[in-house]
Design an enzyme around this catalytic site. Sequence first.
Site, PDB file in Angstrom:
ATOM      1  N   CYS A   6       0.790  -1.158   0.040  1.00  0.00           N
ATOM      2  CA  CYS A   6      -0.168  -0.073   0.086  1.00  0.00           C
ATOM      3  C   CYS A   6       0.770   1.153   0.002  1.00  0.00           C
ATOM      4  CB  CYS A   6      -0.847  -0.088   1.177  1.00  0.00           C
ATOM      5  SG  CYS A   6      -2.261   0.897   0.976  1.00  0.00           S
ATOM      6  N   ASP A 124      -6.232  -3.726  11.533  1.00  0.00           N
ATOM      7  CA  ASP A 124      -4.918  -2.665  11.544  1.00  0.00           C
ATOM      8  C   ASP A 124      -4.543  -2.308  12.749  1.00  0.00           C
ATOM      9  OD1 ASP A 124      -2.851  -1.105  10.440  1.00  0.00           O
ATOM     10  OD2 ASP A 124      -4.204   0.227   9.455  1.00  0.00           O
TER      11      ASP A 124
HETATM   12  O1  LIG Z   1      -1.097   4.649   4.661  1.00  0.00           O
HETATM   13  C1  LIG Z   1      -1.370   5.749   5.079  1.00  0.00           C
HETATM   14  O2  LIG Z   1      -1.083   6.718   5.219  1.00  0.00           O
HETATM   15  C2  LIG Z   1      -2.909   5.815   5.657  1.00  0.00           C
HETATM   16  C3  LIG Z   1      -3.655   6.639   5.787  1.00  0.00           C
HETATM   17  C4  LIG Z   1      -5.077   6.657   6.309  1.00  0.00           C
HETATM   18  C5  LIG Z   1      -5.608   5.214   6.402  1.00  0.00           C
HETATM   19  C6  LIG Z   1      -4.934   4.171   6.118  1.00  0.00           C
HETATM   20  C7  LIG Z   1      -3.660   4.413   5.654  1.00  0.00           C
HETATM   21  N1  LIG Z   1      -2.797   3.079   5.380  1.00  0.00           N
HETATM   22  C8  LIG Z   1      -3.294   1.777   5.528  1.00  0.00           C
HETATM   23  O3  LIG Z   1      -2.365   1.437   6.829  1.00  0.00           O
HETATM   24  C9  LIG Z   1      -1.951   0.129   6.748  1.00  0.00           C
HETATM   25  C10 LIG Z   1      -0.532  -0.149   6.573  1.00  0.00           C
HETATM   26  O4  LIG Z   1       0.001   0.149   7.857  1.00  0.00           O
HETATM   27  P1  LIG Z   1       1.381   0.276   8.061  1.00  0.00           P
HETATM   28  O5  LIG Z   1       2.007   1.547   7.679  1.00  0.00           O
HETATM   29  O6  LIG Z   1       2.292  -0.897   7.342  1.00  0.00           O
HETATM   30  O7  LIG Z   1       1.616   0.004   9.557  1.00  0.00           O
HETATM   31  C11 LIG Z   1      -2.237  -0.462   5.295  1.00  0.00           C
HETATM   32  O8  LIG Z   1      -3.776  -1.033   5.548  1.00  0.00           O
HETATM   33  C12 LIG Z   1      -2.683   0.734   4.660  1.00  0.00           C
HETATM   34  O9  LIG Z   1      -3.903   0.687   3.766  1.00  0.00           O
END
Ligand SMILES: O=C(O)c1ccccc1N[C@@H]1O[C@H](COP(=O)(O)O)[C@@H](O)[C@H]1O
Length: 202
Positions: A6, A124
Amino acid sequence: MFVKVCGLRTEGDVATAVSAGADAVGFVFARSPRQVDPDLARELVAGVPSQVLTVGVFAGVEAAEAARIALDTGIGAVQLHGDYPPEAFAELAGLPVRLVRATTLTADTDVRTGAYGEDLLLLDSPVAGSGERWDLTVLDQARPQGQWLLAGGLNPGNVAGAIAAAQPWGVDVSSGVESSRGVKDHGLIREFVAAARGATVR
Ligand SMILES: O=C(O)c1ccccc1N[C@@H]1O[C@H](COP(=O)(O)O)[C@@H](O)[C@H]1O
């Protein structure tokens, strides 16, 4: 093991994730260092082969606005991140996009994939996209059912252990494959996908 990478922002990010074997690539429309605008997303989505799912990540906007952007950019799935009610998902039912319900796991979370009409459930950490891990032992009390993705603080070095502990259907990563916030490291993307693929699933 389904693998989503992502927060992609460049053609090189997309090409790397696709060639590494990612099943899904995510584009963040929510406010974030990874944020893309619809014009950039449309260009990046056009370069993704049809077998790879393209996911738009939304937080803090109306479901209808997320749907409008998804249809405008050609994105294949809408990930609603946060406390969206079932009605938000119902609003999007029937559109030609898959739906991802992304949430933190609490005692009140409905852990049945599809409970809100979604195709995928994503569990998450409390601060989305922060790279912070969360306590996977909570899953002992609430075992998700169906196709669900584990996210939150995963990286190439810990993903196999997390998969062994949580036994998800798939995994999702952003921070753990970056050299600095919002900047993807292509070597880490390749390492992550390989590590997730090589993990033991019961
Ligand atoms: O990635 C972002 O900045 C984000 C912002 C708002 C909502 C979701 C976001 N990302 C999601 O977070 C997880 C990944 O988390 P990590 O950085 O690996 O701890 C993934 O589901 C993204 O879609």
